[in-house]
Design an enzyme around this catalytic site. Structure first.
Site, short mmCIF file in Angstrom:
data_model
loop_
_atom_site.label_atom_id
_atom_site.label_comp_id
_atom_site.label_asym_id
_atom_site.label_seq_id
_atom_site.Cartn_x
_atom_site.Cartn_y
_atom_site.Cartn_z
N SER A 178 36.67 33.24 15.51
CA SER A 178 37.55 32.19 16.00
C SER A 178 38.76 32.00 15.07
O SER A 178 39.54 32.93 14.90
CB SER A 178 36.70 30.91 16.16
N ASP B 184 35.43 32.42 28.03
CA ASP B 184 35.69 31.68 26.79
C ASP B 184 36.86 30.72 27.03
O ASP B 184 37.99 31.17 27.25
CB ASP B 184 36.03 32.70 25.68
N HIS C 83 32.63 30.58 24.11
CA HIS C 83 33.23 30.83 22.79
C HIS C 83 32.17 31.17 21.74
O HIS C 83 32.48 31.37 20.57
CB HIS C 83 34.02 29.57 22.37
C1 MLT Z 1 42.37 28.36 16.31
O1 MLT Z 1 42.88 27.27 16.18
O2 MLT Z 1 42.42 29.24 15.46
C2 MLT Z 1 41.67 28.60 17.60
O3 MLT Z 1 41.95 27.61 18.50
C3 MLT Z 1 40.22 28.75 17.44
C4 MLT Z 1 39.60 27.63 16.68
O4 MLT Z 1 39.53 26.50 17.16
O5 MLT Z 1 39.16 27.85 15.59
#
Ligand code: MLT
Length: 200
Positions: A102, A152, A183
């Site tokens: 992520s 996702d 996700h």
């Molecule tokens: C980010 O902000 O990098 C993406 O939205 C994924 C997350 O929430 O970590």
């Protein structure tokens, strides 16, 4: 940057660079490293940004909307930290394999977008396109694995396809693996990543 370094039994293996998701820390992905290669050295880093107390690797303006200026600054900061860590712990700077989930996958992708020699390869669990409208460095010889979710909500499938195509245009070798658990970082995609890693 706050981190853990565990020296592996086999120092010819890539150093696994672990990059957690939003709200995680440097302990989260340690079990993953063991599943990918339990003889490799591991460098696990905590993101330097806090969002309501949750560690991240760069700021965002809203969910899925990145603060580009901070992204560029934090990407440089992480790249420089990798230079320092390689000297301090005496591992091969040119043989780092990132494993990110992520937000951690997004900063790993950003390293690839901005620096030709930052990583030798990467396993990106549920990444997004970190930036658009820039020319990527030549990524020939880089081996990349992307795990994405058909459903996702955070990182939609079109975005994973777009990321694959941008990285391939920069001449990286990219394997895209699909799951259907939103996700979530699933055991199945970790196993697929381990199989891919063993085939390198
Ligand atoms: C980010 O902000 O990098 C993406 O939205 C994924 C997350 O929430 O970590």
């Amino acid at each position: 940057m706050k981190h853990i370094f565990n020296k592996g039994k086999d120092t010819t293996k890539p150093t696994l660079l672990l990059l957690h998701g939003t709200g995680g820390n440097e302990l989260d992905l340690l079990p993953l490293a063991g599943r990918i290669d339990d003889t490799a050295s591991v460098l696990s880093v905590r993101g330097n940004v806090l969002e309501n107390g949750m560690p991240r690797f760069f700021r965002r303006l809203a969910e899925g909307v990145f603060d580009e200026e901070d992204l560029i600054f934090r990407t440089k900061e992480l790249n420089e930290f990798l230079n320092e860590a390689a000297e301090k712990y005496n591992f091969d700077r040119d043989n780092i394999m990132a494993i990110g989930y992520s937000n951690g996958a997004n900063i790993a992708a950003s390293l690839l977008f901005h620096y030709e020699d930052a990583l030798r390869g990467a396993i990106l669990h549920h990444p997004m396109v970190p930036r658009r409208g820039i020319e990527l460095p030549d990524l020939s010889g880089k081996s990349l694995f992307i795990a994405a979710g058909t459903n996702d909500p955070m990182c939609p499938p079109e975005e994973a396809d777009e990321l694959q195509s941008l990285l391939e245009k920069a001449k990286a070798d990219v394997k895209l693996h699909w799951e259907n658990k939103g996700h979530r970082l699933t055991a199945e995609e970790v196993e697929a990543a381990a199989q891919w890693y063993r085939s390198l």
